[in-house]
Design a protein around this motif. Structure first.
Motif, PDB file in Angstrom:
ATOM      1  N   TRP A   1      -5.540   2.555   3.935  1.00  0.00           N
ATOM      2  CA  TRP A   1      -4.346   2.709   3.106  1.00  0.00           C
ATOM      3  C   TRP A   1      -3.103   2.661   3.988  1.00  0.00           C
ATOM      4  CZ3 TRP A   1      -3.919   3.767  -2.318  1.00  0.00           C
ATOM      5  CH2 TRP A   1      -5.150   3.716  -2.987  1.00  0.00           C
ATOM      6  N   LYS A   2      -1.970   2.346   3.374  1.00  0.00           N
ATOM      7  CA  LYS A   2      -0.727   2.208   4.131  1.00  0.00           C
ATOM      8  C   LYS A   2       0.442   2.726   3.317  1.00  0.00           C
ATOM      9  CE  LYS A   2      -0.118  -2.594   2.552  1.00  0.00           C
ATOM     10  NZ  LYS A   2      -1.446  -2.775   1.940  1.00  0.00           N
ATOM     11  N   THR A   3       1.540   2.987   4.015  1.00  0.00           N
ATOM     12  CA  THR A   3       2.816   3.294   3.383  1.00  0.00           C
ATOM     13  C   THR A   3       3.888   2.490   4.104  1.00  0.00           C
ATOM     14  OG1 THR A   3       4.214   5.087   2.520  1.00  0.00           O
ATOM     15  CG2 THR A   3       3.460   5.302   4.803  1.00  0.00           C
ATOM     16  N   TYR A   4       5.126   2.521   3.609  1.00  0.00           N
ATOM     17  CA  TYR A   4       6.131   1.558   4.028  1.00  0.00           C
ATOM     18  C   TYR A   4       7.214   2.144   4.944  1.00  0.00           C
ATOM     19  CZ  TYR A   4       4.093  -1.401   0.438  1.00  0.00           C
ATOM     20  OH  TYR A   4       3.225  -2.132  -0.317  1.00  0.00           O
ATOM     21  N   TRP A   5       7.795   1.237   5.722  1.00  0.00           N
ATOM     22  CA  TRP A   5       8.982   1.499   6.537  1.00  0.00           C
ATOM     23  C   TRP A   5      10.197   1.480   5.620  1.00  0.00           C
ATOM     24  CZ3 TRP A   5      12.025  -2.520   9.703  1.00  0.00           C
ATOM     25  CH2 TRP A   5      12.779  -1.892  10.717  1.00  0.00           C
TER      26      TRP A   5
ATOM     27  N   ILE B   1       2.074  -5.742   8.691  1.00  0.00           N
ATOM     28  CA  ILE B   1       0.741  -5.637   8.119  1.00  0.00           C
ATOM     29  C   ILE B   1       0.533  -6.818   7.180  1.00  0.00           C
ATOM     30  CG2 ILE B   1      -0.833  -4.209   6.765  1.00  0.00           C
ATOM     31  CD1 ILE B   1       0.957  -1.786   7.540  1.00  0.00           C
ATOM     32  N   HIS B   2      -0.534  -7.570   7.421  1.00  0.00           N
ATOM     33  CA  HIS B   2      -0.818  -8.733   6.586  1.00  0.00           C
ATOM     34  C   HIS B   2      -1.482  -8.272   5.299  1.00  0.00           C
ATOM     35  CE1 HIS B   2       0.331 -11.369   9.855  1.00  0.00           C
ATOM     36  NE2 HIS B   2      -0.468 -10.696  10.655  1.00  0.00           N
ATOM     37  N   ASP B   3      -0.875  -8.642   4.179  1.00  0.00           N
ATOM     38  CA  ASP B   3      -1.318  -8.231   2.865  1.00  0.00           C
ATOM     39  C   ASP B   3      -1.665  -9.476   2.050  1.00  0.00           C
ATOM     40  OD1 ASP B   3      -0.709  -7.315  -0.103  1.00  0.00           O
ATOM     41  OD2 ASP B   3      -0.898  -5.477   1.062  1.00  0.00           O
ATOM     42  N   LYS B   4      -2.470  -9.303   0.994  1.00  0.00           N
ATOM     43  CA  LYS B   4      -2.808 -10.445   0.149  1.00  0.00           C
ATOM     44  C   LYS B   4      -1.564 -11.111  -0.424  1.00  0.00           C
ATOM     45  CE  LYS B   4      -7.374  -8.803  -1.327  1.00  0.00           C
ATOM     46  NZ  LYS B   4      -8.198  -8.355  -2.491  1.00  0.00           N
TER      47      LYS B   4
END
Length: 265
Positions: free
Chosen positions: A53-57, A91-94
């Motif tokens: 999981w990730k969160t944003y800058w 981060i590479h995302d779909k």
């Protein structure tokens, strides 16, 4: 739901209880910490997520996203709270590339009390996004009492060393070596030369004031000790909206990070 302050002692840092949300948890920490040789009281917004999981800058990137929002209204004995952002990662995302943090992040917050001799009751309302395959809006309401003699926090000092700044540590931090505006193709582009001792991991991000969108830089070449990035200033942005405004260029690599302000004339 409000997470109240945990018990504290004079000898060390303090922390609130964890607020547990859907696939994330958040808390406040605080302690004395040092940045560039200056010691002050810092709080920390500590976010933790499951693996993957990730969160944003503060600038989420081309694929969209929810930048974190911090509201300190309701705090007591607080003159100001300045949120700082550790160096993010691409981060590479779909859906494309995003900029943020995987699994966990600690946002340091410089605390200035109105009365340095009294405790600060820090009340924070936080809004942020947590994402894996889809992005989910999240929020937490946290509170922490920070005594004036709060102890040192090695964790906060450590994360402050990962906050990009104007001071470049020789042999550690990458830096913006040169930049220029290229109009030769008829389409304006911003060209950034990033000097780095860890060239393979070098990356760059550009932000404009007022929330004006700037596309993510694309790496186009490598030279001796430098990575070259280009920003297409016709891709969703009008160069007229950027001229004369300070643009923040953040550069990172595996060893460090730095931040530079440039102005397009």
């Amino acid at each position: 739901m409000l997470s109240s302050a945990a018990a504290w002692c004079d000898a060390g840092p303090v922390a609130s209880d964890w607020y547990r949300g859907f696939n994330n948890q958040a808390r406040l920490t605080a302690g004395q910490a040092s940045r560039d040789g200056q010691t002050a009281i810092y709080a920390g917004v500590d976010l933790s997520m499951p693996g993957g999981w990730k969160t944003y800058w503060r600038s989420p990137g081309d694929a969209g996203g929810v930048p974190p929002d911090f509201d300190w209204n309701g705090s007591e004995n607080l003159a100001s709270a300045t949120v700082l952002y550790p160096a993010p990662h691409r981060i590479h995302d779909k859906a494309g590339d995003v900029v943020g943090y995987k699994n966990a992040v600690l946002f340091p917050v410089l605390i200035t009390p109105k009365d340095p001799g009294k405790p600060v009751t820090l009340h924070g309302k936080l809004e942020y996004g947590v994402c894996k395959d889809i992005c989910i809006p999240a929020e937490a309401e946290l509170q922490l009492v920070i005594p004036p003699d709060v102890g040192a926090s090695a964790e906060l000092t450590d994360v402050l060393a990962r906050v990009p700044g104007q001071h470049v540590r020789a042999g550690i931090d990458p830096s913006l070596a040169t930049w220029h505006l290229d109009r030769s193709s008829g389409k304006p582009k911003l060209v950034l030369d990033v000097a780095s001792a860890a060239l393979e991991s070098a990356d760059a991000f550009v932000e404009a004031p007022g929330g004006v969108y700037v596309p993510l830089p694309k790496r186009t070449a490598d030279r001796s000790g430098k990575a070259v990035f280009e920003v297409d200033l016709t891709d969703g942005v009008d160069i007229k909206d950027l001229k004369g405004k300070p643009l923040t260029v953040t550069v990172i690599d595996a060893k460090g990070q730095s931040e530079t302000t440039i102005t397009l004339e």
